[in-house]
Write a protein that holds these residues in place. Structure first.
Motif, PDB file in Angstrom:
ATOM      1  N   SER A  73      22.459  -5.099  59.163  1.00 43.83           N
ATOM      2  CA  SER A  73      23.771  -4.474  59.293  1.00 43.83           C
ATOM      3  C   SER A  73      24.407  -4.789  60.637  1.00 43.83           C
ATOM      4  O   SER A  73      23.783  -4.670  61.679  1.00 43.83           O
ATOM      5  CB  SER A  73      23.620  -2.954  59.138  1.00 43.83           C
ATOM      6  N   GLY A  74      25.680  -5.211  60.602  1.00 46.83           N
ATOM      7  CA  GLY A  74      26.416  -5.476  61.828  1.00 46.83           C
ATOM      8  C   GLY A  74      26.042  -6.764  62.521  1.00 46.83           C
ATOM      9  O   GLY A  74      26.493  -7.030  63.640  1.00 46.83           O
ATOM     10  N   SER A  75      25.236  -7.592  61.883  1.00 46.27           N
ATOM     11  CA  SER A  75      24.791  -8.840  62.477  1.00 46.27           C
ATOM     12  C   SER A  75      25.427 -10.011  61.729  1.00 46.27           C
ATOM     13  O   SER A  75      26.267  -9.837  60.856  1.00 46.27           O
ATOM     14  CB  SER A  75      23.263  -8.920  62.438  1.00 46.27           C
ATOM     15  N   SER A  76      24.997 -11.232  62.090  1.00 53.14           N
ATOM     16  CA  SER A  76      25.553 -12.439  61.467  1.00 53.14           C
ATOM     17  C   SER A  76      24.538 -13.553  61.604  1.00 53.14           C
ATOM     18  O   SER A  76      23.424 -13.358  62.092  1.00 53.14           O
ATOM     19  CB  SER A  76      26.860 -12.849  62.159  1.00 53.14           C
ATOM     20  N   ARG A  77      24.931 -14.743  61.176  1.00 50.75           N
ATOM     21  CA  ARG A  77      24.045 -15.894  61.299  1.00 50.75           C
ATOM     22  C   ARG A  77      23.756 -16.233  62.762  1.00 50.75           C
ATOM     23  O   ARG A  77      22.829 -16.978  63.060  1.00 50.75           O
ATOM     24  CB  ARG A  77      24.653 -17.119  60.600  1.00 50.75           C
ATOM     25  N   GLU A 113      24.222 -22.406  58.801  1.00 58.76           N
ATOM     26  CA  GLU A 113      23.639 -23.513  59.552  1.00 58.76           C
ATOM     27  C   GLU A 113      22.285 -23.842  58.946  1.00 58.76           C
ATOM     28  O   GLU A 113      21.398 -22.980  58.875  1.00 58.76           O
ATOM     29  CB  GLU A 113      23.499 -23.148  61.038  1.00 58.76           C
ATOM     30  N   TRP A 114      22.125 -25.085  58.523  1.00 63.67           N
ATOM     31  CA  TRP A 114      20.926 -25.531  57.823  1.00 63.67           C
ATOM     32  C   TRP A 114      20.196 -26.555  58.676  1.00 63.67           C
ATOM     33  O   TRP A 114      20.784 -27.533  59.134  1.00 63.67           O
ATOM     34  CB  TRP A 114      21.334 -26.144  56.482  1.00 63.67           C
ATOM     35  N   THR A 123      15.202 -24.040  57.866  1.00 64.62           N
ATOM     36  CA  THR A 123      15.854 -22.733  57.933  1.00 64.62           C
ATOM     37  C   THR A 123      17.312 -22.828  57.503  1.00 64.62           C
ATOM     38  O   THR A 123      17.967 -23.852  57.717  1.00 64.62           O
ATOM     39  CB  THR A 123      15.807 -22.152  59.361  1.00 64.62           C
ATOM     40  N   LEU A 124      17.785 -21.752  56.896  1.00 66.19           N
ATOM     41  CA  LEU A 124      19.206 -21.607  56.578  1.00 66.19           C
ATOM     42  C   LEU A 124      19.648 -20.220  57.029  1.00 66.19           C
ATOM     43  O   LEU A 124      19.235 -19.220  56.459  1.00 66.19           O
ATOM     44  CB  LEU A 124      19.466 -21.782  55.078  1.00 66.19           C
ATOM     45  N   SER A 141      22.994 -28.877  60.248  1.00 63.60           N
ATOM     46  CA  SER A 141      24.173 -29.132  59.424  1.00 63.60           C
ATOM     47  C   SER A 141      24.946 -27.837  59.203  1.00 63.60           C
ATOM     48  O   SER A 141      24.355 -26.823  58.809  1.00 63.60           O
ATOM     49  CB  SER A 141      23.759 -29.698  58.062  1.00 63.60           C
ATOM     50  N   ALA A 142      26.248 -27.872  59.467  1.00 61.38           N
ATOM     51  CA  ALA A 142      27.100 -26.732  59.153  1.00 61.38           C
ATOM     52  C   ALA A 142      27.416 -26.763  57.659  1.00 61.38           C
ATOM     53  O   ALA A 142      27.776 -27.799  57.116  1.00 61.38           O
ATOM     54  CB  ALA A 142      28.389 -26.791  59.966  1.00 61.38           C
ATOM     55  N   VAL A 143      27.239 -25.627  56.997  1.00 62.35           N
ATOM     56  CA  VAL A 143      27.460 -25.565  55.556  1.00 62.35           C
ATOM     57  C   VAL A 143      28.344 -24.361  55.222  1.00 62.35           C
ATOM     58  O   VAL A 143      28.510 -23.452  56.042  1.00 62.35           O
ATOM     59  CB  VAL A 143      26.124 -25.452  54.781  1.00 62.35           C
TER      60      VAL A 143
END
Length: 212
Positions: free
Chosen positions: A33-37, A16-17, A56-57, A2-4
């Protein structure tokens, strides 16, 4: 999946869940640092957790604009606030009423995970740090953490090993420090990230009381 979206003040953070059937808990990922989901290392670990029945979230701790500022990437107080906002959002979901919460932090995200765990005390079931900077959480927060904490560090990640050892000595909770043989900071060596994922999954399964 699921996009949240998680709101923190004016910041709108995408996430993203994933909640497997019969999950006993959900792990929030605090990237470095410098990263993302979309971090390929965290998404891989998340997939292994999901296979073990752990929710996971993954979400962005910073907006794109904030992430362009190098100093903001190391603003542990801000990262902690965002993680707490995501935890509050997750706890408010109806599916979460009986589920436990854990944190998986990488690099600076590990410091945010430990600060948040210190603030929330027994509301957090377990914490795992991958190649983290738990020292940046600060001595006071480290001493206040009650959640069982696993520190995973590359066996040749010199400098970071010592920082993890210093942080480990300050933790008063159930704890474990594990070196991954032959691994450098990003666990890019063959088989090393797989070991991280396995150790993390075992830790969360144990402390979420999920049958192995």
């Amino acid at each position: 999946m699921s996009a949240v979206f998680i709101q923190d003040g004016a910041a709108r953070l995408g996430g993203e869940w994933v909640l497997p059937p019969s999950a006993a808990g959900v792990v929030l990922f605090a990237h470095g640092s410098g990263s993302s989901r979309l971090s390929p290392r965290n998404t891989y670990v998340a997939s292994v957790l999901q296979d073990r029945g752990v929710g996971t979230l993954l979400f962005d701790l910073l907006t794109q604009e904030e992430d362009r500022d190098y100093a903001t990437r190391f603003d542990i107080e801000l990262l902690t606030r965002r993680l707490l906002a995501a935890t509050l959002w997750l706890k408010g979901e109806s599916k979460m009423q009986s589920l436990q919460v854990g944190y998986f932090g990488a690099s600076t995200g590990a410091a945010a995970a430990l600060q948040a765990a210190a603030k929330l005390e027994n509301k957090i079931a377990a914490v795992v740090s991958r190649g983290g900077r738990p020292d940046l959480a600060g001595e006071q927060a480290l001493r206040q953490v009650t959640a069982p904490t696993l520190l995973l560090v590359g066996g040749v990640d010199y400098g970071v090993i010592e920082l993890n050892q210093q942080a480990y000595s300050l933790l008063n909770c159930e704890k474990q420090l594990t070196l991954i043989p032959g691994a450098t900071h990003l666990f890019e060596e063959p088989g090393t990230l797989e070991q991280v994922a396995r150790h993390a999954a075992d830790w969360f399964v144990q402390h979420f009381s999920i049958p192995k």
